[in-house]
Design a protein around this motif. Structure first.
Motif, PDB file in Angstrom:
ATOM      1  N   UNK A 171      28.955  -4.308  86.188  1.00 27.89           N
ATOM      2  CA  UNK A 171      27.861  -4.693  87.066  1.00 27.89           C
ATOM      3  C   UNK A 171      28.114  -4.276  88.513  1.00 27.89           C
ATOM      4  N   UNK A 172      29.332  -4.461  88.984  1.00 25.17           N
ATOM      5  CA  UNK A 172      29.657  -4.062  90.352  1.00 25.17           C
ATOM      6  C   UNK A 172      29.565  -2.544  90.507  1.00 25.17           C
ATOM      7  N   UNK A 173      30.020  -1.817  89.504  1.00 30.08           N
ATOM      8  CA  UNK A 173      29.918  -0.355  89.556  1.00 30.08           C
ATOM      9  C   UNK A 173      28.453   0.090  89.597  1.00 30.08           C
ATOM     10  N   UNK A 174      27.609  -0.521  88.769  1.00 30.84           N
ATOM     11  CA  UNK A 174      26.193  -0.163  88.740  1.00 30.84           C
ATOM     12  C   UNK A 174      25.529  -0.417  90.083  1.00 30.84           C
ATOM     13  N   UNK A 175      25.740  -1.606  90.659  1.00 30.29           N
ATOM     14  CA  UNK A 175      25.105  -1.932  91.933  1.00 30.29           C
ATOM     15  C   UNK A 175      25.690  -1.109  93.070  1.00 30.29           C
ATOM     16  N   UNK A 215      17.926  -4.258  85.753  1.00 33.41           N
ATOM     17  CA  UNK A 215      18.827  -3.701  84.743  1.00 33.41           C
ATOM     18  C   UNK A 215      20.014  -4.618  84.502  1.00 33.41           C
ATOM     19  N   UNK A 216      20.636  -5.060  85.581  1.00 34.23           N
ATOM     20  CA  UNK A 216      21.789  -5.948  85.465  1.00 34.23           C
ATOM     21  C   UNK A 216      21.409  -7.269  84.814  1.00 34.23           C
ATOM     22  N   UNK A 217      20.236  -7.807  85.155  1.00 37.11           N
ATOM     23  CA  UNK A 217      19.797  -9.069  84.570  1.00 37.11           C
ATOM     24  C   UNK A 217      19.584  -8.931  83.064  1.00 37.11           C
ATOM     25  N   UNK A 218      18.967  -7.849  82.635  1.00 38.26           N
ATOM     26  CA  UNK A 218      18.709  -7.646  81.209  1.00 38.26           C
ATOM     27  C   UNK A 218      20.016  -7.507  80.438  1.00 38.26           C
ATOM     28  N   UNK A 219      20.937  -6.710  80.972  1.00 38.05           N
ATOM     29  CA  UNK A 219      22.226  -6.528  80.305  1.00 38.05           C
ATOM     30  C   UNK A 219      22.977  -7.852  80.213  1.00 38.05           C
ATOM     31  N   UNK A 220      22.940  -8.646  81.289  1.00 31.81           N
ATOM     32  CA  UNK A 220      23.662  -9.920  81.303  1.00 31.81           C
ATOM     33  C   UNK A 220      23.033 -10.932  80.342  1.00 31.81           C
ATOM     34  N   UNK A 221      21.715 -10.983  80.294  1.00 34.30           N
ATOM     35  CA  UNK A 221      21.036 -11.914  79.391  1.00 34.30           C
ATOM     36  C   UNK A 221      21.388 -11.608  77.941  1.00 34.30           C
ATOM     37  N   UNK A 222      21.330 -10.337  77.573  1.00 34.02           N
ATOM     38  CA  UNK A 222      21.611  -9.968  76.182  1.00 34.02           C
ATOM     39  C   UNK A 222      23.069 -10.254  75.825  1.00 34.02           C
ATOM     40  N   UNK A 223      23.996  -9.859  76.700  1.00 34.79           N
ATOM     41  CA  UNK A 223      25.410 -10.072  76.395  1.00 34.79           C
ATOM     42  C   UNK A 223      25.762 -11.554  76.396  1.00 34.79           C
ATOM     43  N   UNK A 224      25.166 -12.350  77.279  1.00 34.70           N
ATOM     44  CA  UNK A 224      25.456 -13.784  77.332  1.00 34.70           C
ATOM     45  C   UNK A 224      24.893 -14.502  76.116  1.00 34.70           C
ATOM     46  N   UNK A 283      12.972  -3.064  80.197  1.00 34.94           N
ATOM     47  CA  UNK A 283      14.115  -2.705  79.362  1.00 34.94           C
ATOM     48  C   UNK A 283      14.236  -1.192  79.253  1.00 34.94           C
ATOM     49  N   UNK A 284      13.103  -0.515  79.057  1.00 32.86           N
ATOM     50  CA  UNK A 284      13.128   0.954  79.012  1.00 32.86           C
ATOM     51  C   UNK A 284      13.575   1.512  80.356  1.00 32.86           C
ATOM     52  N   UNK A 285      13.093   0.896  81.435  1.00 32.15           N
ATOM     53  CA  UNK A 285      13.525   1.347  82.766  1.00 32.15           C
ATOM     54  C   UNK A 285      15.022   1.139  82.955  1.00 32.15           C
ATOM     55  N   UNK A 286      15.556   0.042  82.427  1.00 33.01           N
ATOM     56  CA  UNK A 286      16.998  -0.210  82.557  1.00 33.01           C
ATOM     57  C   UNK A 286      17.805   0.834  81.795  1.00 33.01           C
ATOM     58  N   UNK A 287      17.297   1.250  80.623  1.00 35.67           N
ATOM     59  CA  UNK A 287      18.000   2.284  79.867  1.00 35.67           C
ATOM     60  C   UNK A 287      18.001   3.589  80.631  1.00 35.67           C
ATOM     61  N   UNK A 288      16.860   3.934  81.230  1.00 36.64           N
ATOM     62  CA  UNK A 288      16.775   5.168  82.028  1.00 36.64           C
ATOM     63  C   UNK A 288      17.694   5.099  83.225  1.00 36.64           C
ATOM     64  N   UNK A 289      17.697   3.932  83.901  1.00 28.97           N
ATOM     65  CA  UNK A 289      18.520   3.785  85.100  1.00 28.97           C
ATOM     66  C   UNK A 289      19.989   3.884  84.785  1.00 28.97           C
ATOM     67  N   UNK A 290      20.446   3.181  83.745  1.00 36.77           N
ATOM     68  CA  UNK A 290      21.858   3.249  83.392  1.00 36.77           C
ATOM     69  C   UNK A 290      22.235   4.635  82.935  1.00 36.77           C
ATOM     70  N   UNK A 291      21.308   5.351  82.286  1.00 37.55           N
ATOM     71  CA  UNK A 291      21.615   6.720  81.883  1.00 37.55           C
ATOM     72  C   UNK A 291      21.750   7.636  83.084  1.00 37.55           C
TER      73      UNK A 291
END
Length: 293
Positions: A171-175, A215-224, A283-291
């Motif tokens: 998360x820190x790397x992404x931000x 993006x970070x919120x979606x990833x955190x919600x799913x993993x949590x 969610x699609x935007x988060x996938x694009x952003x992380x890519x």
């Protein structure tokens, strides 16, 4: 040969050769067939969960797994909802909300410090922290458990939340990468107007970071929501038990009730399904952003 010379008598450009059309059509059909097969393999386990959740034990033994039980029954869902399962669902929701809020707050501050603030050893500290991504999570479980035991946080909410509340390397790397991609002139203009670092972050940069924060919120919600190993180790009572641990506990009784387990899996799956339905664009935007990052 010029473009004019290749035109037909009617003045239109000639189409592709006749032999290429069947090949292109065959490739398209093959591509769609492969995608349809992949989608079926992906969706089929979820279909089994839904079908089995609405079957009785006798229907499970008398019908094929991929066929619905007639008439469908809601007895499995009723049994779980009448037990402590809603309590475990609430515990999971509380843990997910707390971890997501903590991740967004502390990760944003840390990423801003690594991206914009200047201090000695900043880059070395960041890359050292990022190197912890190479360490498997299972390796740190025992040291974390020993730390929580010394702090007397076993089977408490603080013990459940603290290891993941203050941010993660990813998360820190992404931000940080998102902050570094923002124009420096915006921050410099705010500083000329007398804004301090905190004001610049909250009032200038954060409104521009909504895609990364989403993006970070979606990833955190799913993993949590899907977290299992750490809650299983650190908690033992019903006050802090989450739904993944409760599902695993359904297998510990004498005579495993597959219908009850599938009903519990359906209950655990529904919130994630609703999140995908209502927030699929993000969610699609988060996938694009992380890519891209």
């Amino acid at each position: 040969m010029t473009m004019t010379a290749t035109k037909t008598a009617t003045g239109a450009l000639p189409g592709p050769p006749a032999g290429k059309k069947p090949r292109r059509r065959a490739r398209r059909i093959l591509l769609h067939a492969v995608l349809a097969a992949g989608a079926f393999v992906t969706v089929f386990p979820y279909l089994l969960v839904v079908l089995t959740a609405f079957k009785s034990r006798s229907q499970l033994n008398s019908t094929e797994p991929w066929l619905p039980g007639l008439p469908p029954t809601t007895a499995n869902l009723t049994t779980l909802l009448a037990s402590d399962f809603p309590r475990y669902l609430g515990n999971t929701l509380l843990m997910t909300v707390a971890l997501t809020a903590g991740q967004l707050v502390f990760t944003t501050f840390a990423a801003y410090a690594f991206a914009r603030l200047r201090f000695r050893g900043r880059d070395a500290l960041f890359w050292l922290y990022l190197a912890t991504l190479m360490v498997p999570g299972a390796v740190t479980v025992i040291p974390l458990f020993l730390i929580m035991r010394e702090l007397e946080l076993i089977n408490t909410w603080w013990g459940l939340l603290l290891p993941h509340l203050l941010g993660t390397p990813y998360g820190i790397f992404l931000m940080r990468q998102f902050f570094r991609g923002l124009p420096a002139g915006i921050e410099e203009a705010a500083r000329i107007d007398g804004a301090g670092p905190l004001t610049v972050l909250v009032r200038v940069l954060l409104p521009l970071c909504r895609p990364a924060l989403g993006t970070l919120a979606i990833i955190t919600v799913i993993s949590s929501w899907n977290s299992f190993l750490w809650p299983l180790i650190i908690t033992s009572g019903d006050d802090t038990k989450v739904i993944t641990v409760a599902l695993a506990g359904l297998r510990n009784g004498i005579g495993v009730d597959q219908n009850l387990i599938m009903a519990g899996g359906l209950i655990a799956l529904l919130p994630m399904l609703l999140i995908f339905i209502f927030f699929q664009r993000y969610i699609v935007r988060s996938v694009v952003l992380t890519g891209l990052k």
